[in-house]
Design an enzyme around this catalytic site. Structure first.
Site, PDB file in Angstrom:
ATOM      1  N   TYR A   1      -8.762  -6.239   9.270  1.00  0.00           N
ATOM      2  CA  TYR A   1      -7.853  -7.341   8.945  1.00  0.00           C
ATOM      3  C   TYR A   1      -6.515  -7.101   9.622  1.00  0.00           C
ATOM      4  O   TYR A   1      -5.974  -5.998   9.565  1.00  0.00           O
ATOM      5  CB  TYR A   1      -7.659  -7.424   7.425  1.00  0.00           C
ATOM      6  CG  TYR A   1      -6.762  -8.557   6.971  1.00  0.00           C
ATOM      7  CD1 TYR A   1      -7.158  -9.887   7.097  1.00  0.00           C
ATOM      8  CD2 TYR A   1      -5.511  -8.301   6.402  1.00  0.00           C
ATOM      9  CE1 TYR A   1      -6.342 -10.927   6.674  1.00  0.00           C
ATOM     10  CE2 TYR A   1      -4.688  -9.337   5.974  1.00  0.00           C
ATOM     11  CZ  TYR A   1      -5.106 -10.646   6.110  1.00  0.00           C
ATOM     12  OH  TYR A   1      -4.297 -11.680   5.689  1.00  0.00           O
TER      13      TYR A   1
ATOM     14  N   ASP B   1      -3.168  -1.117  14.500  1.00  0.00           N
ATOM     15  CA  ASP B   1      -2.595  -1.817  13.356  1.00  0.00           C
ATOM     16  C   ASP B   1      -2.447  -0.791  12.232  1.00  0.00           C
ATOM     17  O   ASP B   1      -3.409  -0.449  11.552  1.00  0.00           O
ATOM     18  CB  ASP B   1      -3.506  -2.973  12.936  1.00  0.00           C
ATOM     19  CG  ASP B   1      -2.978  -3.698  11.703  1.00  0.00           C
ATOM     20  OD1 ASP B   1      -1.988  -3.220  11.112  1.00  0.00           O
ATOM     21  OD2 ASP B   1      -3.563  -4.739  11.345  1.00  0.00           O
TER      22      ASP B   1
ATOM     23  N   LYS C   1       3.919  -3.159   4.919  1.00  0.00           N
ATOM     24  CA  LYS C   1       3.682  -2.484   3.639  1.00  0.00           C
ATOM     25  C   LYS C   1       4.696  -1.361   3.354  1.00  0.00           C
ATOM     26  O   LYS C   1       5.840  -1.665   3.055  1.00  0.00           O
ATOM     27  CB  LYS C   1       2.222  -2.035   3.552  1.00  0.00           C
ATOM     28  CG  LYS C   1       1.304  -3.275   3.638  1.00  0.00           C
ATOM     29  CD  LYS C   1      -0.123  -3.090   3.268  1.00  0.00           C
ATOM     30  CE  LYS C   1      -0.781  -4.455   3.108  1.00  0.00           C
ATOM     31  NZ  LYS C   1      -1.843  -4.768   4.037  1.00  0.00           N
TER      32      LYS C   1
HETATM   33  C1  LIG Z   1      -1.982  -6.084   4.892  1.00  0.00           C
HETATM   34  C2  LIG Z   1      -2.393  -5.954   6.279  1.00  0.00           C
HETATM   35  C3  LIG Z   1      -1.943  -6.849   7.265  1.00  0.00           C
HETATM   36  C4  LIG Z   1      -1.160  -8.085   6.932  1.00  0.00           C
HETATM   37  O1  LIG Z   1       0.079  -7.798   6.390  1.00  0.00           O
HETATM   38  P1  LIG Z   1       0.834  -8.927   5.526  1.00  0.00           P
HETATM   39  O2  LIG Z   1       2.145  -8.310   5.216  1.00  0.00           O
HETATM   40  O3  LIG Z   1      -0.038  -9.168   4.328  1.00  0.00           O
HETATM   41  O4  LIG Z   1       0.958 -10.126   6.372  1.00  0.00           O
HETATM   42  C5  LIG Z   1      -2.266  -6.587   8.573  1.00  0.00           C
HETATM   43  N1  LIG Z   1      -2.990  -5.516   8.907  1.00  0.00           N
HETATM   44  C6  LIG Z   1      -3.446  -4.643   7.998  1.00  0.00           C
HETATM   45  C7  LIG Z   1      -4.225  -3.451   8.436  1.00  0.00           C
HETATM   46  C8  LIG Z   1      -3.176  -4.838   6.652  1.00  0.00           C
HETATM   47  O5  LIG Z   1      -3.660  -3.986   5.763  1.00  0.00           O
END
Ligand SMILES: *Cc1c(COP(=O)(O)O)cnc(C)c1O
Length: 431
Positions: A147, A242, A270
């Protein structure tokens, strides 16, 4: 089957549904995959969440990652309070942004320069645009089950059969956008090799969760990431890690440090915001200098580098830097939790797998090792629902979806973990 007094949460959810689509501002909060009514939180402190019916829970999601040192930590709260008295947003540069950027550059491997945004979604979306602009190529490779936020290029699923061409997995995403995202299975290097063969000189970047947390916690096989690194270098594509989830959670150097692989661009979110909306992306100077205003790739944000968000993030990263033993502590607590869960589940007849690294852990009710999205889907959702609701009714808040990792926070004590394990023993016959 499990009793939880949630009268007020139920009422609030009914009210919410009238004015907010599905009653929530992010789908996973709605409990769709586990059923039942979402609980509404009144406040949180340390390791605990307290809901509107005054139920108390040990929090294993930690706001999906950010609250790594627990809720309402005095250092973060003070930073927010102090900054808020000076105004909440200017849209004009501040020294705080410099300090935050210097701190990130000093901690994060391969980050010469960093741009702050407001979410992980924005960070990943912008990193991909930058990669496309820098390489002058259109296509990206992404892995099923990873994601990267909800921007169009990422809401793509595998097409039929052996095709690696992506198709939209939400209405509203155009076929054109989908066709620029090529899909591969996590941990399957031969698929990636084939994509490079079939799309020579077309791939701008590979983006992936170097350690995945959005299909449960899934670890990369030993050579998978080094081989991706080689393929990218060989083909002139950028490797984007990511690290929205893993950055500053698995250690100050994130997954890059743990895996010993250098990425070209790295995205954060995060933990980096200390619980406020912050995302960031960074990388080598020559790539980052391609961004506006010095370079041609446009990217902007009214609230980017917001002073309160920067103050919270700066306090968080400074705390982690000065207390880096926290990672060891979290690691040990997570191992202790894992052992405890394992011992209870082994006594039952329920098939299970536990994946874990650092402070991330997920339980899958299947016999097969979970190594990608396909194998994550083998998990039995009836067991999962009962497990989730059983634990919730005992005051243990786990992620309400089998595809999410738990995120421990360091305010969780061994006593809390013992309580968690004994709760599982109590409910095991009913799951
Ligand atoms: C949570 C998450 C996102 C998206 O971040 P948001 O602040 O919710 O837009 C992207 N990549 C990873 C790996 C994530 O865990």
């Amino acid at each position: 089957m499990f009793k939880l007094i949630n009268t007020r949460s139920k009422k609030l959810f009914e009210q919410a549904k009238k004015v907010i689509p599905g009653g929530v501002n992010s789908p996973v909060r709605a409990f769709k995959s586990v059923g039942g009514t979402p609980i509404f939180i009144n406040h949180a402190l340390g390791a605990y969440l307290i809901d509107e019916d005054e139920n108390k829970y040990i929090d294993y999601i930690s706001s999906w990652g950010p609250m790594i040192i627990g809720h309402a930590h005095p250092e973060i709260i003070n930073a927010i309070n102090n900054q808020s008295l000076k105004g909440t947003s200017y849209g004009i540069p501040t020294e705080l942004e410099n300090k935050m950027a210097e701190l990130v550059v000093s901690l994060a491997p391969n980050v010469d320069k960093v741009r702050f945004v407001n979410s992980g979604t924005e960070a990943c979306m912008s990193a991909v645009r930058l990669a496309r602009g820098y390489t002058n190529r259109d296509k990206i490779i992404k892995f099923s089950g990873c994601y990267h936020g909800h921007s169009d290029s990422f809401l793509i699923q595998a097409g039929s059969g052996a095709s690696t061409l992506g198709v939209p997995n939400s209405p509203g995403i155009t076929k054109g956008t989908a066709s620029d995202t090529l899909l591969a299975n996590y941990n399957d290097i031969s698929q990636v090799e084939n994509i490079f063969k079939n799309h020579q000189d077309e791939i701008a970047a590979i983006i992936l969760e170097p350690i995945a947390g959005n299909m449960g916690c899934v670890l990369p096989k030993k050579d998978f990431i080094p081989q991706l690194r080689k393929l990218c270098s060989k083909n002139g594509a950028l490797l984007i890690f990511d690290e929205v989830m893993t950055g500053f959670r698995l250690g100050l150097g994130g997954a890059q440090e743990i895996l010993g692989v250098d990425a070209d661009l790295i995205t954060y979110g995060k933990v980096i915001g200390g619980g406020l909306p912050v995302g960031a992306f960074g990388g080598k100077k020559e790539i980052m200098d391609f961004l506006a205003p010095d370079g041609p790739v446009y990217q902007a944000g009214t609230l980017s580098g917001n002073p309160i968000a920067m103050a919270a993030g700066y306090a968080m990263l400074n705390h982690l830097k000065s207390n880096s033993d926290i990672y060891d502590s979290l690691n040990k607590k997570t191992k202790y939790l894992k052992m405890g869960i394992e011992q209870v589940l082994l006594k039952s007849n329920i098939p299970f797998q536990i994946n874990s690294i650092g402070s991330m852990i997920s339980v899958h009710f299947t016999d097969d090792p979970v190594i990608d999205f396909e194998t994550a889907k083998y998990g039995d959702n009836i067991h999962f629902k009962n497990y989730f609701h059983g634990m919730l009714s005992n005051g243990v808040y786990l992620p309400p979806s089998a595809y999410e990792s738990y995120f421990l926070n360091d305010a969780i004590s061994y006593k809390d973990i013992d309580y968690t394990i004994s709760s599982l023993s109590k409910i095991i016959s009913k799951i």
